[in-house]
Design an enzyme around this catalytic site. Structure first.
Site, PDB file in Angstrom:
ATOM      1  N   SER A   9       0.831  -1.215   0.000  1.00  0.00           N
ATOM      2  CA  SER A   9       0.000   0.000   0.000  1.00  0.00           C
ATOM      3  C   SER A   9       0.863   1.262   0.000  1.00  0.00           C
ATOM      4  O   SER A   9       2.014   1.251   0.449  1.00  0.00           O
ATOM      5  CB  SER A   9      -0.902   0.018   1.243  1.00  0.00           C
ATOM      6  OG  SER A   9      -1.675  -1.153   1.288  1.00  0.00           O
TER       7      SER A   9
HETATM    8  N1  SAM Z   1      -0.514  -4.855   4.061  1.00  0.00           N
HETATM    9  C1  SAM Z   1       0.223  -5.102   2.860  1.00  0.00           C
HETATM   10  C2  SAM Z   1       1.594  -4.485   2.886  1.00  0.00           C
HETATM   11  O1  SAM Z   1       1.928  -3.785   3.840  1.00  0.00           O
HETATM   12  O2  SAM Z   1       2.345  -4.731   1.939  1.00  0.00           O
HETATM   13  C3  SAM Z   1      -0.510  -4.727   1.607  1.00  0.00           C
HETATM   14  C4  SAM Z   1      -1.606  -5.653   1.344  1.00  0.00           C
HETATM   15  S1  SAM Z   1      -2.203  -5.781  -0.298  1.00  0.00           S
HETATM   16  C5  SAM Z   1      -2.891  -4.207  -0.582  1.00  0.00           C
HETATM   17  C6  SAM Z   1      -3.595  -6.843   0.078  1.00  0.00           C
HETATM   18  C7  SAM Z   1      -3.209  -8.250   0.434  1.00  0.00           C
HETATM   19  O3  SAM Z   1      -4.370  -8.926   0.918  1.00  0.00           O
HETATM   20  C8  SAM Z   1      -2.680  -9.068  -0.736  1.00  0.00           C
HETATM   21  O4  SAM Z   1      -1.406  -9.567  -0.445  1.00  0.00           O
HETATM   22  C9  SAM Z   1      -3.713 -10.190  -0.884  1.00  0.00           C
HETATM   23  O5  SAM Z   1      -3.175 -11.417  -1.319  1.00  0.00           O
HETATM   24  C10 SAM Z   1      -4.239 -10.275   0.531  1.00  0.00           C
HETATM   25  N2  SAM Z   1      -5.539 -10.942   0.686  1.00  0.00           N
HETATM   26  C11 SAM Z   1      -6.641 -10.868  -0.094  1.00  0.00           C
HETATM   27  N3  SAM Z   1      -7.614 -11.650   0.418  1.00  0.00           N
HETATM   28  C12 SAM Z   1      -7.124 -12.228   1.542  1.00  0.00           C
HETATM   29  C13 SAM Z   1      -7.638 -13.124   2.520  1.00  0.00           C
HETATM   30  N4  SAM Z   1      -8.879 -13.620   2.450  1.00  0.00           N
HETATM   31  N5  SAM Z   1      -6.840 -13.491   3.532  1.00  0.00           N
HETATM   32  C14 SAM Z   1      -5.567 -13.014   3.631  1.00  0.00           C
HETATM   33  N6  SAM Z   1      -5.025 -12.173   2.729  1.00  0.00           N
HETATM   34  C15 SAM Z   1      -5.783 -11.767   1.712  1.00  0.00           C
END
Ligand code: SAM
Length: 212
Positions: free
Chosen positions: A59
Site C-alpha cells: 500500500s
Molecule cells: N498490508 C500489505 C503491505 O503492507 O504490503 C498490503 C496488502 S495488499 C494491498 C492486500 C493483500 O491482501 C494481498 O497480499 C492479498 O493477497 C491479501 N488478501 C486478499 N484476500 C485475503 C484473505 N482472504 N486473507 C488473507 N489475505 C488476503
C-alpha cells in the site's frame, strides 16, 4: 540520496494528512525499501503503491499512515492484520505496539506469506507472526484482538472479524466493490458495535469465504 534521507522527505510529506508524530516516528523507523522487490528499491520512498507480484501491491505510505492513525495503536496491543502482502504495514504496527505488542498477520497467497516473513526477518521484527490462510475468517487461535487492520476490500464487514474484536477494540476495513469506503468499526466495553465511514479508498479485493 541515501534511503534514510529519502524516507525523511517522504515521512515529512505525510504530516499534512493529519498524521501525528507517533505514527510518523514509527514509519521513520521502518526501512520500506526492504519490503519491496529488489528492482523497485529506488522507488520505495515515493508515496505510491508498488507491485509485489501476484497482482498485489504494497500500500501507499499515506494509506498505511492513515489506517495506523485511525487505529490508535498503543504499546502492548495484540493486533490482527488481514493481508500481509509485503509485511510493511505489519512492521509499522509492530513499531507502534512496541516490544510487548504482538502482531498476527494473515496472507492468502503462499508466496506472499513467505515474502512478508522474509522481509520482516530481514528488517529484524520478532513480534510479527505471518500465517498463510484465508484471513476473511479472522484468526480464531489468538482472539480477541485489540485492533484489526484489513488491507483488502471486503463486500461487507466479515462477522468473524467483528466477533474476534476485543471489547474496546477498533477495526479498520475497506468495504465495497468499485467505490470503496474505509470503515472504522468500534466495539465498546459492553460489546456494542458502531461503524463509521472515513472516506473513499482503493484496495485490492479480499478473496475468501467472507470476501469476494
Ligand atoms: N498490508 C500489505 C503491505 O503492507 O504490503 C498490503 C496488502 S495488499 C494491498 C492486500 C493483500 O491482501 C494481498 O497480499 C492479498 O493477497 C491479501 N488478501 C486478499 N484476500 C485475503 C484473505 N482472504 N486473507 C488473507 N489475505 C488476503
Amino acid at each position: 540520496m541515501e534511503f534514510e534521507e529519502k524516507r525523511k522527505i517522504l515521512i515529512d510529506s505525510l504530516r499534512p494528512n493529519g498524521i501525528g508524530n507517533k505514527v510518523l516516528d514509527a514509519m521513520m523507523r521502518v526501512p520500506r525499501h526492504l519490503f519491496v522487490p529488489d528492482e523497485l528499491q529506488g522507488t520505495a520512498y515515493i508515496d505510491m503503491p508498488l507491485p509485489i507480484g501476484y497482482n498485489q501491491t504494497i500500500s501507499a505510505p499515506h494509506m498505511v499512515a492513515i489506517m495506523c492513525e485511525l487505529l490508535e495503536i498503543t504499546e502492548g496491543m495484540k493486533i490482527l492484520e488481514v493481508g500481509s502482502g509485503s509485511g510493511y504495514n505489519a512492521a509499522v504496527m509492530a513499531e507502534l505496539a512496541g516490544e510487548k505488542g504482538q502482531i498476527y498477520t494473515v496472507e492468502r497467497i503462499p508466496a506472499l506469506a513467505l515474502f512478508a516473513k522474509e522481509n520482516l526477518k530481514k528488517a529484524g521484527y520478532r513480534n510479527v507472526t505471518v500465517i498463510q490462510d484465508d484471513g476473511s475468517c479472522g484468526l480464531e487461535e489468538h482472539e480477541p484482538y485489540d485492533r484489526i487492520c484489513v488491507t483488502s476490500a471486503a463486500p461487507r464487514v466479515p462477522q468473524p472479524l467483528i466477533e474476534q474484536l476485543a471489547a474496546g477494540g477498533i477495526m479498520a476495513i475497506p468495504v465495497g466493490n468499485g467505490e470503496q469506503q474505509l470503515v472504522i468499526v468500534k466495539k465498546d466495553k459492553e460489546g456494542k458495535i458502531t461503524q463509521q465511514a472515513w472516506g473513499g479508498v482503493i484496495f485490492v479485493p479480499l478473496i475468501g469465504e467472507y470476501g469476494y
